[in-house]
Design a protein around this motif. Structure first.
Motif, PDB file in Angstrom:
ATOM      1  N   UNK A  10      25.722  43.452 102.674  1.00  0.00           N
ATOM      2  CA  UNK A  10      24.300  43.425 103.021  1.00  0.00           C
ATOM      3  C   UNK A  10      23.989  42.203 103.881  1.00  0.00           C
ATOM      4  N   UNK A  11      23.034  42.377 104.784  1.00  0.00           N
ATOM      5  CA  UNK A  11      22.676  41.284 105.693  1.00  0.00           C
ATOM      6  C   UNK A  11      22.163  40.073 104.927  1.00  0.00           C
ATOM      7  N   UNK A 182      40.858  41.337 112.647  1.00  0.00           N
ATOM      8  CA  UNK A 182      39.554  41.950 112.404  1.00  0.00           C
ATOM      9  C   UNK A 182      39.653  43.479 112.441  1.00  0.00           C
ATOM     10  N   UNK A 183      40.476  43.998 113.354  1.00  0.00           N
ATOM     11  CA  UNK A 183      40.656  45.447 113.392  1.00  0.00           C
ATOM     12  C   UNK A 183      41.367  45.942 112.132  1.00  0.00           C
ATOM     13  N   UNK A 184      42.307  45.168 111.633  1.00  0.00           N
ATOM     14  CA  UNK A 184      42.976  45.476 110.361  1.00  0.00           C
ATOM     15  C   UNK A 184      41.938  45.619 109.239  1.00  0.00           C
ATOM     16  N   UNK A 185      40.971  44.703 109.210  1.00  0.00           N
ATOM     17  CA  UNK A 185      39.934  44.757 108.178  1.00  0.00           C
ATOM     18  C   UNK A 185      39.015  45.966 108.370  1.00  0.00           C
ATOM     19  N   UNK A 191      32.886  46.798 107.276  1.00  0.00           N
ATOM     20  CA  UNK A 191      31.989  47.010 108.407  1.00  0.00           C
ATOM     21  C   UNK A 191      32.010  45.797 109.328  1.00  0.00           C
ATOM     22  N   UNK A 192      31.436  45.968 110.512  1.00  0.00           N
ATOM     23  CA  UNK A 192      31.320  44.853 111.448  1.00  0.00           C
ATOM     24  C   UNK A 192      30.521  43.705 110.829  1.00  0.00           C
ATOM     25  N   UNK A 193      29.469  44.042 110.075  1.00  0.00           N
ATOM     26  CA  UNK A 193      28.651  43.028 109.409  1.00  0.00           C
ATOM     27  C   UNK A 193      29.476  42.264 108.379  1.00  0.00           C
ATOM     28  N   UNK A 194      30.288  42.965 107.595  1.00  0.00           N
ATOM     29  CA  UNK A 194      31.113  42.305 106.581  1.00  0.00           C
ATOM     30  C   UNK A 194      32.132  41.372 107.224  1.00  0.00           C
ATOM     31  N   UNK A 195      32.776  41.836 108.288  1.00  0.00           N
ATOM     32  CA  UNK A 195      33.758  41.009 108.983  1.00  0.00           C
ATOM     33  C   UNK A 195      33.097  39.739 109.523  1.00  0.00           C
ATOM     34  N   UNK A 197      30.144  38.262 108.639  1.00  0.00           N
ATOM     35  CA  UNK A 197      29.569  37.365 107.631  1.00  0.00           C
ATOM     36  C   UNK A 197      30.662  36.644 106.832  1.00  0.00           C
ATOM     37  N   UNK A 198      31.762  37.317 106.555  1.00  0.00           N
ATOM     38  CA  UNK A 198      32.838  36.631 105.844  1.00  0.00           C
ATOM     39  C   UNK A 198      33.462  35.555 106.718  1.00  0.00           C
ATOM     40  N   UNK A 199      33.613  35.849 108.005  1.00  0.00           N
ATOM     41  CA  UNK A 199      34.162  34.835 108.905  1.00  0.00           C
ATOM     42  C   UNK A 199      33.264  33.593 108.920  1.00  0.00           C
ATOM     43  N   UNK A 200      31.954  33.801 108.934  1.00  0.00           N
ATOM     44  CA  UNK A 200      31.014  32.670 108.911  1.00  0.00           C
ATOM     45  C   UNK A 200      31.124  31.900 107.601  1.00  0.00           C
ATOM     46  N   UNK A 201      31.323  32.607 106.490  1.00  0.00           N
ATOM     47  CA  UNK A 201      31.427  31.955 105.175  1.00  0.00           C
ATOM     48  C   UNK A 201      32.683  31.100 105.072  1.00  0.00           C
ATOM     49  N   UNK A 202      33.743  31.511 105.753  1.00  0.00           N
ATOM     50  CA  UNK A 202      35.016  30.798 105.670  1.00  0.00           C
ATOM     51  C   UNK A 202      35.155  29.678 106.702  1.00  0.00           C
ATOM     52  N   UNK A 203      34.279  29.663 107.688  1.00  0.00           N
ATOM     53  CA  UNK A 203      34.427  28.783 108.846  1.00  0.00           C
ATOM     54  C   UNK A 203      34.600  27.315 108.473  1.00  0.00           C
ATOM     55  N   UNK A 204      33.857  26.847 107.476  1.00  0.00           N
ATOM     56  CA  UNK A 204      33.885  25.424 107.132  1.00  0.00           C
ATOM     57  C   UNK A 204      34.810  25.097 105.958  1.00  0.00           C
ATOM     58  N   UNK A 205      35.368  26.118 105.300  1.00  0.00           N
ATOM     59  CA  UNK A 205      36.158  25.850 104.094  1.00  0.00           C
ATOM     60  C   UNK A 205      37.628  26.218 104.243  1.00  0.00           C
ATOM     61  N   UNK A 206      37.956  27.076 105.197  1.00  0.00           N
ATOM     62  CA  UNK A 206      39.354  27.439 105.430  1.00  0.00           C
ATOM     63  C   UNK A 206      39.752  26.938 106.812  1.00  0.00           C
ATOM     64  N   UNK A 207      40.424  25.794 106.839  1.00  0.00           N
ATOM     65  CA  UNK A 207      40.770  25.131 108.091  1.00  0.00           C
ATOM     66  C   UNK A 207      42.270  25.284 108.310  1.00  0.00           C
TER      67      UNK A 207
END
Length: 250
Positions: A10-11, A182-185, A191-195, A197-207
């Motif tokens: 969800x958005x 991303x295509x694998x996911x 969905x495109x939204x899930x891909x 939003x998860x990328x944004x959530x991981x941006x600062x914690x998975x380096x």
């Protein structure tokens, strides 16, 4: 019954940093299967490596054990030796579920689970240490120190199995691998939204680092060889080997 991962379906007006909380622990098996290419192959091979490398009366550490999949793979593959398998995770939600999972199996070697940071764990008498997509969540400045602690606690001939999401050295190559992932996911039902939003959530914690950074750092703390045995897109697993003790005259 395995729950489906709909955490980012969800958005969200604001995407918070990713955390291994109750929500993630609830859907983690589905999340990792649909997000990490080759995950089952990695787990199976961890068991095969354990069969060959775990020695009698030694310890095996699974740092960042989540729900214990790697620990269970080791336990099922080491019926020929006596060893202690120790799972470490700093998420209480993961630890509670992991304890329930491992206690439901009749295993040839015991698996104990502890809630603590990998940075605080004492490594000793170890024939094998596993970090299965864990180091990437450790602050970069603390990675070398953690690997030095692991190296010091490994017995001669011991191994570190390190699975990581990595960067390609060139920007164009890195984008290619990200697009493939991303295509694998998407192919796995995200969905495109899930891909996004998860990328944004991981941006600062998975380096992530490049393979060369991993290799140089591992050799810098004392490992004699680093073998990349698996790679798919920007996911890899490697084995870092501590030299066996050489016999000779004093």
């Amino acid at each position: 019954m395995q729950k489906s991962d709909t955490i980012f379906a969800n958005h969200m007006t604001q995407v918070s940093d990713f955390r291994f909380d109750e929500h993630v622990a609830d859907v983690f098996p589905d999340m990792i299967q649909r997000s990490v290419p080759g995950y089952q192959t990695i787990l199976h091979t961890i068991g095969e490596l354990a069969r060959e490398r775990v020695t009698n009366n030694s310890n095996v550490y699974d740092l960042g054990c989540s729900l214990g999949a790697a620990s269970l793979s080791v336990a099922r593959s080491t019926e020929h030796v006596k060893c202690n398998i120790i799972g470490i995770d700093n998420s209480q939600a993961m630890v509670e579920r992991c304890e329930r999972v491992v206690s439901s199996f009749n295993l040839p070697n015991p698996v104990s689970i502890r809630c603590e940071s990998a940075l605080e764990t004492t490594i000793e008498n170890a024939s094998m240490v596993i970090m299965n997509f864990t180091l990437q969540f450790i602050p970069p400045a603390e990675r070398e120190g953690l690997l030095a602690t692991i190296f010091a606690g490994l017995n001669p001939g011991g191994i570190l199995v390190l699975s990581e999401k990595i960067q390609h050295p060139s920007e164009a190559g890195n984008h290619l691998l990200i697009d493939l992932h991303h295509q694998f996911k998407r192919n796995n039902g995200y969905s495109e939204l899930e891909v996004s939003q998860k990328r944004a959530a991981l941006e600062n914690v998975m380096l992530t680092d490049t393979f060369k950074v991993h290799e140089d750092r591992l050799k810098g703390v004392g490992f004699t060889d680093v073998v990349m045995w698996f790679k798919c897109f920007n996911f890899t697993s490697m084995v870092a080997i501590k030299a066996p003790q050489e016999s000779g005259n004093e």
